[in-house]
Design an enzyme around this catalytic site. Structure first.
Site, PDB file in Angstrom:
ATOM      1  CG  ASN A   9     -21.434 -12.667  -2.315  1.00  0.00           C
ATOM      2  OD1 ASN A   9     -22.256 -11.845  -1.897  1.00  0.00           O
ATOM      3  ND2 ASN A   9     -21.338 -12.989  -3.591  1.00  0.00           N
ATOM      4  CE  LYS A  11     -23.632 -15.806  -4.079  1.00  0.00           C
ATOM      5  NZ  LYS A  11     -23.702 -16.882  -5.045  1.00  0.00           N
ATOM      6  CG  HIS A  94     -20.835 -12.527  -7.995  1.00  0.00           C
ATOM      7  ND1 HIS A  94     -21.794 -13.346  -8.530  1.00  0.00           N
ATOM      8  CD2 HIS A  94     -20.262 -13.214  -6.973  1.00  0.00           C
ATOM      9  CE1 HIS A  94     -21.819 -14.482  -7.834  1.00  0.00           C
ATOM     10  NE2 HIS A  94     -20.901 -14.427  -6.894  1.00  0.00           N
ATOM     11  CD  GLU A  96     -24.974 -14.923  -7.841  1.00  0.00           C
ATOM     12  OE1 GLU A  96     -25.022 -14.016  -6.992  1.00  0.00           O
ATOM     13  OE2 GLU A  96     -24.724 -16.115  -7.547  1.00  0.00           O
ATOM     14  CD  GLU A 164     -17.327 -16.529  -6.826  1.00  0.00           C
ATOM     15  OE1 GLU A 164     -17.451 -16.982  -5.694  1.00  0.00           O
ATOM     16  OE2 GLU A 164     -18.142 -15.743  -7.329  1.00  0.00           O
ATOM     17  N   GLY A 170     -23.483 -22.126  -6.298  1.00  0.00           N
ATOM     18  CA  GLY A 170     -24.817 -22.468  -5.810  1.00  0.00           C
ATOM     19  C   GLY A 170     -25.354 -23.794  -6.311  1.00  0.00           C
ATOM     20  CB  SER A 210     -20.416 -25.556  -4.342  1.00  0.00           C
ATOM     21  OG  SER A 210     -21.548 -25.228  -5.131  1.00  0.00           O
TER      22      SER A 210
HETATM   23  P1  13P Z   1     -21.947 -20.519  -3.283  1.00  0.00           P
HETATM   24  O1  13P Z   1     -20.866 -20.690  -2.234  1.00  0.00           O
HETATM   25  O2  13P Z   1     -23.313 -20.437  -2.716  1.00  0.00           O
HETATM   26  O3  13P Z   1     -21.796 -21.537  -4.372  1.00  0.00           O
HETATM   27  O4  13P Z   1     -21.689 -19.090  -3.959  1.00  0.00           O
HETATM   28  C1  13P Z   1     -20.420 -18.780  -4.404  1.00  0.00           C
HETATM   29  C2  13P Z   1     -20.383 -17.366  -4.780  1.00  0.00           C
HETATM   30  O5  13P Z   1     -20.951 -16.957  -5.774  1.00  0.00           O
HETATM   31  C3  13P Z   1     -19.648 -16.443  -3.902  1.00  0.00           C
HETATM   32  O6  13P Z   1     -19.510 -15.198  -4.502  1.00  0.00           O
END
Ligand code: 13P
Length: 252
Positions: A9, A11, A94, A96, A164, A170, A210
């Site tokens: 991803n 993003k 997601h 976010e 997640e 992150g 992460s």
């Molecule tokens: P990170 O791997 O940067 O923590 O992000 C995870 C994520 O949100 C994947 O969709």
């Protein structure tokens, strides 16, 4: 046996040139790794270019979001049919999107249904926030999210679930392999209750938050965990190839 899935991803990172550069760096390394489904989810503007670059490879393409209507006056939105023109996978729900764009369980349910209708494979993201985790509400939260997202879904085959935990995204603070395995096992039992044991055993459930090449083995070594949804580490070619290689070695 479930085929493990490692999805990248990206993003809101990479312009077209950078996305193309990254795919050129990863493509050959990823392509030759067998027994792992490899999915790249770049931003919308790079989907077409990435699709061309991976056309003759074993790498699959996914988008990061979509609207649930097929077409119409929804300025700025992309429909399931448009995504289907280019992609096999679609990330939905997601954290976010839930946090910054007001996506509710009800909207995510509409998107899951629309994606399945369009023949897309949704990667449905669920997971608890830090305070929910601290209050021991993880099981309650994921149960609510799963039941709501799958309401009126007759068969979830083709769906992938990504567990997640929001506090792990992150932050560099990944869940423990054992902890993620327990929650993912719990999610699988919810699917068995909603559908059947057979369907629960067929559905891929990833861990996300992460994940790096240094810790992926902790997750992939667990029996319930069928891969990873990778954010930051998927923006580095060597890192991401390393994650997929370790998955193939552990699960292959
Ligand atoms: P990170 O791997 O940067 O923590 O992000 C995870 C994520 O949100 C994947 O969709």
């Amino acid at each position: 046996m479930r085929l493990p899935i490692i999805a990248a991803n990206w993003k809101m990172n990479t312009n077209i040139e950078q996305a193309v550069g990254l795919v050129e760096e990863m493509r050959d390394g990823l392509d030759k790794i067998e027994k792992v489904e490899k999915v790249l989810c770049p931003p919308f503007i790079s989907l077409a270019a990435v699709r061309e670059l991976i056309a003759d490879s074993s790498i699959k393409l996914g988008a990061q979001n979509m609207h649930f209507e097929e077409k119409g006056a929804y300025t700025g939105e992309i429909s399931p049919l448009m995504v289907k023109d280019l992609c096999e996978y679609i990330i939905l729900g997601h954290s976010e999107r839930r946090q910054y764009f007001g996506e509710t369980d009800e909207m995510i349910n509409k998107k899951v249904k629309a994606a399945l209708r369009a023949g897309l494979k949704p990667i449905l993201c669920i997971g608890e926030k830090l305070e929910e985790n601290e209050q021991g509400k993880t099981a309650e939260v994921v149960t609510r999210q799963i039941k709501a997202a799958l309401a009126e879904v007759v068969s979830p085959l083709g769906l992938v679930i990504a567990y997640e935990p929001v506090w792990a995204i992150g932050t560099g603070k990944a869940a423990s392999g054992e902890g993620a395995n327990t929650t993912i096992g719990f999610i699988r039992r919810i699917i068995a209750q909603l559908y059947s044991e057979e369907i629960a055993q067929a559905i891929c459930i990833q861990y996300g938050g992460s994940v790096t090449s240094a810790n992926v083995a902790d997750f992939i070594g667990q029996p319930e965990i069928d891969g990873a949804l990778v954010g930051g580490a998927s923006l580095k070619a060597e890192e991401f190839i390393g994650i997929v290689e370790q998955t193939a070695a552990a699960k292959g």
